[in-house]
Write a protein that holds these residues in place. Structure first.
Motif, mmCIF file in Angstrom:
data_model
loop_
_atom_site.group_PDB
_atom_site.id
_atom_site.type_symbol
_atom_site.label_atom_id
_atom_site.label_comp_id
_atom_site.label_asym_id
_atom_site.label_seq_id
_atom_site.Cartn_x
_atom_site.Cartn_y
_atom_site.Cartn_z
ATOM 1 N N ARG A 124 39.951 -16.532 -40.392
ATOM 2 C CA ARG A 124 39.257 -15.954 -39.241
ATOM 3 C C ARG A 124 39.003 -14.467 -39.402
ATOM 4 N N TRP A 125 39.889 -13.792 -40.126
ATOM 5 C CA TRP A 125 39.739 -12.346 -40.260
ATOM 6 C C TRP A 125 38.546 -11.964 -41.119
ATOM 7 N N ALA A 126 38.072 -12.883 -41.964
ATOM 8 C CA ALA A 126 37.022 -12.540 -42.930
ATOM 9 C C ALA A 126 35.747 -12.065 -42.240
ATOM 10 N N HIS A 127 35.335 -12.724 -41.173
ATOM 11 C CA HIS A 127 34.115 -12.337 -40.480
ATOM 12 C C HIS A 127 34.314 -11.079 -39.647
ATOM 13 N N LEU A 161 36.105 -6.199 -46.550
ATOM 14 C CA LEU A 161 37.412 -6.532 -47.119
ATOM 15 C C LEU A 161 37.401 -7.945 -47.689
ATOM 16 N N ALA A 162 36.728 -8.864 -47.019
ATOM 17 C CA ALA A 162 36.643 -10.237 -47.501
ATOM 18 C C ALA A 162 35.862 -10.318 -48.812
ATOM 19 N N PRO A 213 40.663 -6.783 -37.850
ATOM 20 C CA PRO A 213 42.076 -7.136 -38.057
ATOM 21 C C PRO A 213 42.961 -5.897 -37.944
ATOM 22 N N HIS A 214 44.210 -6.137 -37.605
ATOM 23 C CA HIS A 214 45.167 -5.039 -37.479
ATOM 24 C C HIS A 214 45.256 -4.268 -38.796
ATOM 25 N N ARG A 215 45.551 -2.996 -38.693
ATOM 26 C CA ARG A 215 45.603 -2.147 -39.884
ATOM 27 C C ARG A 215 46.608 -2.679 -40.900
ATOM 28 N N ALA A 216 47.737 -3.165 -40.425
ATOM 29 C CA ALA A 216 48.742 -3.707 -41.337
ATOM 30 C C ALA A 216 48.205 -4.936 -42.066
ATOM 31 N N ILE A 234 46.167 -7.382 -47.089
ATOM 32 C CA ILE A 234 45.130 -8.105 -47.836
ATOM 33 C C ILE A 234 44.636 -7.263 -49.001
ATOM 34 N N LEU A 235 44.456 -5.977 -48.763
ATOM 35 C CA LEU A 235 43.997 -5.091 -49.827
ATOM 36 C C LEU A 235 45.023 -4.998 -50.950
ATOM 37 N N ALA A 236 46.295 -4.919 -50.587
ATOM 38 C CA ALA A 236 47.345 -4.855 -51.602
ATOM 39 C C ALA A 236 47.407 -6.147 -52.413
#
Length: 302
Positions: free
Chosen positions: A26-29, A34-35, A276-279, A284-286
């Motif tokens: 769900r966070w991708a959109h 980031l996705a 999405p929340h910063r954390a 996801i980036l890490a």
């Protein structure tokens, strides 16, 4: 043998299991940029893990005992390191061709896809020279076609193209919104992302990662361009413009404002969701950044 099993398992995880999960995330959109990075990271991880798995299947086990230095030495990337035995034999050189092919295959397809896209863009640019009419006030080229369509030709000789039908159907605000969408494609060099996923899908046909990465990246870059347009224009203006140009077909190697997944994008534009929340974003980036290096740790026994 344990190393091979772990690497093959990692390849299956990245190439089959994770893409199905990421395509439904769900966070991708809500964070399309980031996705896109996550999909690019998965493809890089798959190539690295597959290369190392094939390497361990093809090369004698002693070549891996010296860790990462020994691995790079055998591949000819490091000199002056202690050798694990005699000079590489013809069998060793032939065995190295298999893992090298895993890397060269998508690289070769990338070159071929880039060349074909360049040729397609050049043919269309030549056509626009004959039938297009410059519109400096919009920074675009207008063509006499009744179907509403707005698209861009990226690359060195970039061009935004608007049909006469779009000029008639769109209000001034709507036209400016879709033009901003196309400028976002050009400035973001989104065509490069299309090239990478297209080459990867051709190099590994039938792989779930290849299929999902190509489909999702095409949709996500349209969302990124939508977000750029929304910085300057109201949501209802962009949504109305998207509806008008949704049916317009665009030429090969072009990116259109109607774009992929118009209904999904329209819903997203009209019903915005928080990022999405910063954390979550940092996690996801890490994970995206570290995933390609995990198979190296497994291969080198670190």
């Amino acid at each position: 043998m344990t190393t091979v099993v772990l690497l093959v398992g990692y390849v299956v995880l990245v190439g089959v299991a994770v893409p199905a999960l990421l395509s439904r995330a769900r966070w991708a959109h809500r964070a399309p940029a980031l996705a896109v990075a996550a999909w690019q990271g998965l493809m890089a991880t798959f190539v690295v893990a597959t290369t190392l798995a094939v390497y361990h299947l093809a090369i004698a086990e002693q070549h891996a005992h010296n860790g990462i230095v020994g691995l790079l030495t055998v591949c000819g990337l490091v000199t002056g390191a202690p050798a694990s035995g005699s000079a590489p034999t013809l069998a060793d050189v032939l065995a190295l061709a298999a893992p090298a092919a895993v890397v060269l295959l998508p690289a070769g397809w990338l070159v071929r896809c880039a060349w074909r896209a360049h040729q397609a863009r050049q043919r269309h640019l030549d056509l626009l020279t004959l039938v297009g009419e410059p519109a400096p006030e919009y920074g675009a080229t207008v063509i006499d076609h009744e179907v509403p369509a707005v698209y861009c030709l990226p690359g060195r000789f970039r061009r935004v193209v608007v049909t006469r039908g779009a000029m008639d159907a769109l209000s001034e605000d709507q036209l400016q919104a879709v033009l901003e969408h196309e400028r976002a494609h050009i400035q973001g060099r989104h065509y490069l992302l299309h090239l990478v996923t297209d080459a990867f899908s051709r190099a590994f046909p039938g792989l779930p990662l290849a299929r999902h990465a190509k489909e999702q990246t095409a949709l996500l870059v349209e969302m990124i361009a939508d977000d750029r347009a929304l910085r300057l224009h109201r949501r209802e203006v962009l949504a109305a413009a998207m509806c008008e140009v949704a049916a317009g077909r665009v030429p090969q190697a072009a990116l259109g404002a109607g774009g992929t997944g118009a209904l999904i994008r329209l819903r997203r534009v009209l019903t915005p969701q928080p990022r999405p929340h910063r954390a979550t974003r940092l996690g996801i980036l890490a994970a995206t950044a570290t995933a390609p290096f995990l198979p190296l740790l497994v291969a080198c026994g670190l």
